[in-house]
Design a protein around this motif. Sequence first.
Motif, PDB file in Angstrom:
ATOM      1  N   PRO A 211       1.002  -1.133   0.103  1.00  0.00           N
ATOM      2  CA  PRO A 211       0.573   0.220   0.170  1.00  0.00           C
ATOM      3  C   PRO A 211       0.774   1.674   0.300  1.00  0.00           C
ATOM      4  N   PRO A 212       0.449   2.041  -0.503  1.00  0.00           N
ATOM      5  CA  PRO A 212       1.027   3.585  -0.151  1.00  0.00           C
ATOM      6  C   PRO A 212       1.514   3.795   1.116  1.00  0.00           C
ATOM      7  N   ILE A 213       2.697   4.288   0.947  1.00  0.00           N
ATOM      8  CA  ILE A 213       3.227   5.195   2.634  1.00  0.00           C
ATOM      9  C   ILE A 213       3.096   6.498   2.567  1.00  0.00           C
ATOM     10  N   GLY A 214       2.528   6.592   4.649  1.00  0.00           N
ATOM     11  CA  GLY A 214       2.907   8.051   4.363  1.00  0.00           C
ATOM     12  C   GLY A 214       1.451   8.857   5.519  1.00  0.00           C
ATOM     13  N   SER A 215       2.139   8.627   6.716  1.00  0.00           N
ATOM     14  CA  SER A 215       1.018   9.312   7.607  1.00  0.00           C
ATOM     15  C   SER A 215      -0.082  10.479   8.377  1.00  0.00           C
ATOM     16  N   LEU A 216      -0.922  10.065   7.971  1.00  0.00           N
ATOM     17  CA  LEU A 216      -1.666  11.659   8.557  1.00  0.00           C
ATOM     18  C   LEU A 216      -1.525  12.647   9.165  1.00  0.00           C
ATOM     19  N   PRO A 217      -1.275  13.920   9.519  1.00  0.00           N
ATOM     20  CA  PRO A 217      -0.880  15.091   9.979  1.00  0.00           C
ATOM     21  C   PRO A 217      -1.528  14.680  11.822  1.00  0.00           C
ATOM     22  N   ASP A 218      -0.585  14.740  12.772  1.00  0.00           N
ATOM     23  CA  ASP A 218      -1.414  15.373  14.151  1.00  0.00           C
ATOM     24  C   ASP A 218      -1.800  16.700  13.781  1.00  0.00           C
ATOM     25  N   ASN A 219      -2.725  17.294  13.616  1.00  0.00           N
ATOM     26  CA  ASN A 219      -3.224  18.668  13.399  1.00  0.00           C
ATOM     27  C   ASN A 219      -4.661  18.288  12.894  1.00  0.00           C
TER      28      ASN A 219
ATOM     29  N   ASP B 210       0.046  19.624   4.225  1.00  0.00           N
ATOM     30  CA  ASP B 210      -0.348  18.696   4.613  1.00  0.00           C
ATOM     31  C   ASP B 210      -1.847  18.450   3.903  1.00  0.00           C
ATOM     32  N   LEU B 211      -2.542  19.179   2.717  1.00  0.00           N
ATOM     33  CA  LEU B 211      -3.444  18.658   2.406  1.00  0.00           C
ATOM     34  C   LEU B 211      -3.560  17.622   0.897  1.00  0.00           C
ATOM     35  N   SER B 212      -1.967  18.363   0.356  1.00  0.00           N
ATOM     36  CA  SER B 212      -2.179  17.626  -1.143  1.00  0.00           C
ATOM     37  C   SER B 212      -1.341  16.446  -0.566  1.00  0.00           C
ATOM     38  N   ASP B 213      -1.223  15.653   0.383  1.00  0.00           N
ATOM     39  CA  ASP B 213      -0.491  14.400   0.567  1.00  0.00           C
ATOM     40  C   ASP B 213      -0.815  13.695   0.386  1.00  0.00           C
ATOM     41  N   TYR B 214      -2.325  13.734   0.663  1.00  0.00           N
ATOM     42  CA  TYR B 214      -3.059  13.111  -0.025  1.00  0.00           C
ATOM     43  C   TYR B 214      -3.580  12.524  -1.233  1.00  0.00           C
ATOM     44  N   PHE B 215      -3.057  13.331  -2.528  1.00  0.00           N
ATOM     45  CA  PHE B 215      -3.010  13.063  -4.243  1.00  0.00           C
ATOM     46  C   PHE B 215      -1.680  13.039  -3.942  1.00  0.00           C
TER      47      PHE B 215
ATOM     48  N   VAL C 271       6.679  11.817   0.884  1.00  0.00           N
ATOM     49  CA  VAL C 271       4.997  12.966   1.534  1.00  0.00           C
ATOM     50  C   VAL C 271       5.628  14.465   0.893  1.00  0.00           C
ATOM     51  N   THR C 272       5.416  15.351   0.646  1.00  0.00           N
ATOM     52  CA  THR C 272       5.850  16.339   0.939  1.00  0.00           C
ATOM     53  C   THR C 272       5.991  17.402   1.612  1.00  0.00           C
ATOM     54  N   SER C 273       6.856  18.618   0.867  1.00  0.00           N
ATOM     55  CA  SER C 273       7.796  18.761   2.013  1.00  0.00           C
ATOM     56  C   SER C 273       7.210  19.715   2.722  1.00  0.00           C
ATOM     57  N   LYS C 274       7.197  20.280   4.462  1.00  0.00           N
ATOM     58  CA  LYS C 274       6.777  20.152   5.041  1.00  0.00           C
ATOM     59  C   LYS C 274       7.679  22.423   5.054  1.00  0.00           C
ATOM     60  N   GLU C 275       8.313  22.164   4.663  1.00  0.00           N
ATOM     61  CA  GLU C 275       9.019  23.891   5.109  1.00  0.00           C
ATOM     62  C   GLU C 275       8.883  24.625   4.307  1.00  0.00           C
ATOM     63  N   GLU C 276       7.092  24.627   3.994  1.00  0.00           N
ATOM     64  CA  GLU C 276       6.588  25.601   2.447  1.00  0.00           C
ATOM     65  C   GLU C 276       6.990  27.120   3.761  1.00  0.00           C
ATOM     66  N   LEU C 277       6.178  28.654   3.379  1.00  0.00           N
ATOM     67  CA  LEU C 277       6.159  29.243   4.110  1.00  0.00           C
ATOM     68  C   LEU C 277       5.039  29.497   4.386  1.00  0.00           C
ATOM     69  N   SER C 278       4.983  29.119   6.364  1.00  0.00           N
ATOM     70  CA  SER C 278       3.735  29.246   6.820  1.00  0.00           C
ATOM     71  C   SER C 278       3.870  29.323   8.132  1.00  0.00           C
ATOM     72  N   SER C 279       2.614  29.269   8.508  1.00  0.00           N
ATOM     73  CA  SER C 279       1.983  29.404  10.417  1.00  0.00           C
ATOM     74  C   SER C 279       2.059  28.205  10.813  1.00  0.00           C
ATOM     75  N   ILE C 280       1.704  27.430   9.899  1.00  0.00           N
ATOM     76  CA  ILE C 280       1.352  25.912  10.817  1.00  0.00           C
ATOM     77  C   ILE C 280       1.942  25.484  12.295  1.00  0.00           C
ATOM     78  N   PRO C 281       1.358  25.739  12.788  1.00  0.00           N
ATOM     79  CA  PRO C 281       2.075  25.045  15.013  1.00  0.00           C
ATOM     80  C   PRO C 281       2.770  23.900  14.393  1.00  0.00           C
ATOM     81  N   GLU C 282       1.804  22.758  14.221  1.00  0.00           N
ATOM     82  CA  GLU C 282       2.486  21.713  13.916  1.00  0.00           C
ATOM     83  C   GLU C 282       4.329  21.184  12.754  1.00  0.00           C
ATOM     84  N   HIS C 283       3.857  22.104  12.930  1.00  0.00           N
ATOM     85  CA  HIS C 283       5.236  22.020  11.725  1.00  0.00           C
ATOM     86  C   HIS C 283       6.558  22.853  12.306  1.00  0.00           C
ATOM     87  N   TYR C 284       6.157  22.947  13.787  1.00  0.00           N
ATOM     88  CA  TYR C 284       6.895  23.677  14.584  1.00  0.00           C
ATOM     89  C   TYR C 284       6.959  23.163  16.222  1.00  0.00           C
TER      90      TYR C 284
END
Length: 738
Positions: free
Chosen positions: A318-326, A504-509, A529-542
């Motif tokens: 099956p495809p590999i990847g964990s859902l975000p803890d958000n 986080d959302l685009s990992d679904y695809f 999964v996609t890089s989470k270093e995007e320009l954002s202020s998502i607390p879960e990335h920090y």
Amino acid sequence: MKKLIETALPLRVLSQSATSDKARKGHPGNMHLWWNRSPIDSSAALLMAAVLDSNTEELGTRIKELENIAVGETPLSIKMNHLPVVCDPFSGFGGLTIAAQKTGLDIYASDLNAMATLLTKAIAEVPSRLSDCRPINPQKENKMFFGIEGLASDVDYYGNLLKKETHQKIGEHYKDVQITETEKSPIYAWVWVRTMKCPNPVCDCQMPMASSYVLSKQKGREFWAEPEIIDKKVRFKIHRGMCPPGKESNKHGSNGSKFQCPACGEITKDEYVKASSKSGGLHMQMMAVSVLTKEGRVFVEPDEDQVVAADVPVVENPPIGSLPDNTRWFSPPGFGITEYADLYTKRQLLLLTTLCDLIPTIQKIAYEDALASGMSEDALPLKDGGDGALAYSQAISLYLALVIGKLANFQSTVCTWDNRTGNVRAAFMRQALPMTWVFAEGNPFSIPTGNYDSMLKNVVESIGGLYIGKAAAVKQENALEARFPSNSILFTELPYYDNVGYADLSDYFYIWMRRCLKDVYPELFEKVVTSKEELSSIPEHYNGDAGKAVEEYRQGLKKLCCHFAESASEEYPSIVFYEYSKQDERLIAEDVNMEKEGPFEYLLNSLYEAGFMLTGLWPVRTEKPNIRFDSFRIAIVFRKRTSEHQNTTRRSVINTIKRELPEALNIAFSAGIDDIDKPIAGLGLGMSIFSRYEKVINADGTTMSLHDALVIIYQEVKDYIRMTTDDDFIEKAVTKED
């Protein structure tokens, strides 16, 4: 010289164009889901306005040209020397890249997100390279093909071949249902419900957790399911007719995961449901089967054949990847659904993995057909700019992968059942993945919403409708580290704090695109999964640190402004789109001094301190004005500050604003702008006066802040609007009396 975008714009028409830019038939946005898509034609008009000189004598003609561009009626062609390079480092689905292609300007597009990069390549880079190719498939029509029509024809052919091969492999799991002894009917969809053991140890039955037992509310075709507990197991009896009051659901209350056991009446608690789910106690059971009969769609009880057909062997890889803890965007992990593979029934996993794994086979067939049709044997792959048989067959794989991505949006356990219309809802009805209790599994080989044929048709029509313009170079790159060409203008949709969690959302695809295209774009799909270093202020990335997330986002914005300034054009202005909120306006209108600048002021200050003049703020709305909306989209226009004006005094700049602003407002407001948008547009024209100076000195020797300038300009604009409105009222009254 000032450009048209720094003087006046037909904002009313531009906003109408932007709000009507929807993912309809043949629209590029219909090729695949993306969030907060940038409108195309209105953006092309803005880009034209950034290149055309401002000439008050020709203002009316130029404004009319922009209006025509905004509604897609005028072909664009800029033929001037020393034109800038358009840079979009947050390309998203590629809407602004297409807009830039329409102008004929050179384009440099990129995105850190692999899915965004892929979509931009699919709608802007690949079509411009493979246009005017005749189709290669054995069943091609004997006619003239223009633009990208040949590629669209091939995607349609090989897409149907992919469906045929898939059905041959797994079609036995999608058999028709036996209605009578002599009659079978195709299945439209299966309706499932999640179950778990009743918390009452005496009862201990497998209880359903149904947010709704109502299967259809369609007039004259009402159906509902009734749970029956037999030997501590649940089965469902299907009734035709209106569901009796009180039997619509066993959910207790509107909030939380509270359900009442139909056997003993015990009510679950959130804590029990979550704990039981995380320990493997959450299951799913088929509740009803929607069948296509001669009299229309009806619902029947699932028989043993249907249960066995759905109980396929577990997919080995099956495809590999964990859902975000958000929890704000992803509810399933709170109930033990932690891996993306957990979001699918076993049959859905089999379907999607089979489709993905057949892509190389289809690509090989397409490659051989391309050679047989006389296409070049050039071995340069698609990722390296190839345009021969190999690259062409890989392009077909790219678009078929997008078909699978679209199908995945309708093939998971977060796809709910719409009992009002009798359709399967997409997983992404909003920018989040919710927890579902009753969900629908559509038959991909039948005709439910989101079936394979409709997804293929969407992609084929979108390919056929693509604008084939100047070639676009599209890269996966971090905007903060991008090497912008000299004489560049920034033309991009800035990510707004944590408004949308694109990565986080685009990992679904992404997990499905990676399975399909890892060999085609190995660098793009290098990560799980996609890089989470995007320009954002998502607390879960920090690590959950909201304060650090905001600070990192702001520092990133400032770094981007300074980094781009090194390559920015000195002749042409740049445009970035941003969300302007009620809070931003309140801070200016009420002159609120905060310890930290608001989001809007911080961005303007970052541009100002990086050496830019702010020469326009134009609302180009993607939604009709509504008091419920907290924010709306604006185009921020800025250009490099010249050395002509360095320092001035506060008194001098205020006098200049009072002297120059009214005439600028008069010109701008005559171009067609709604009253609701006049304050922010006027604010931009005023800022073009203040920000032309590198420093404005207060009477006490301190530096005048950008906030103070905004407050003063805002009041001047309000006074102007009030005065001109009163004058218009008096003039109309006098005319009426005469």
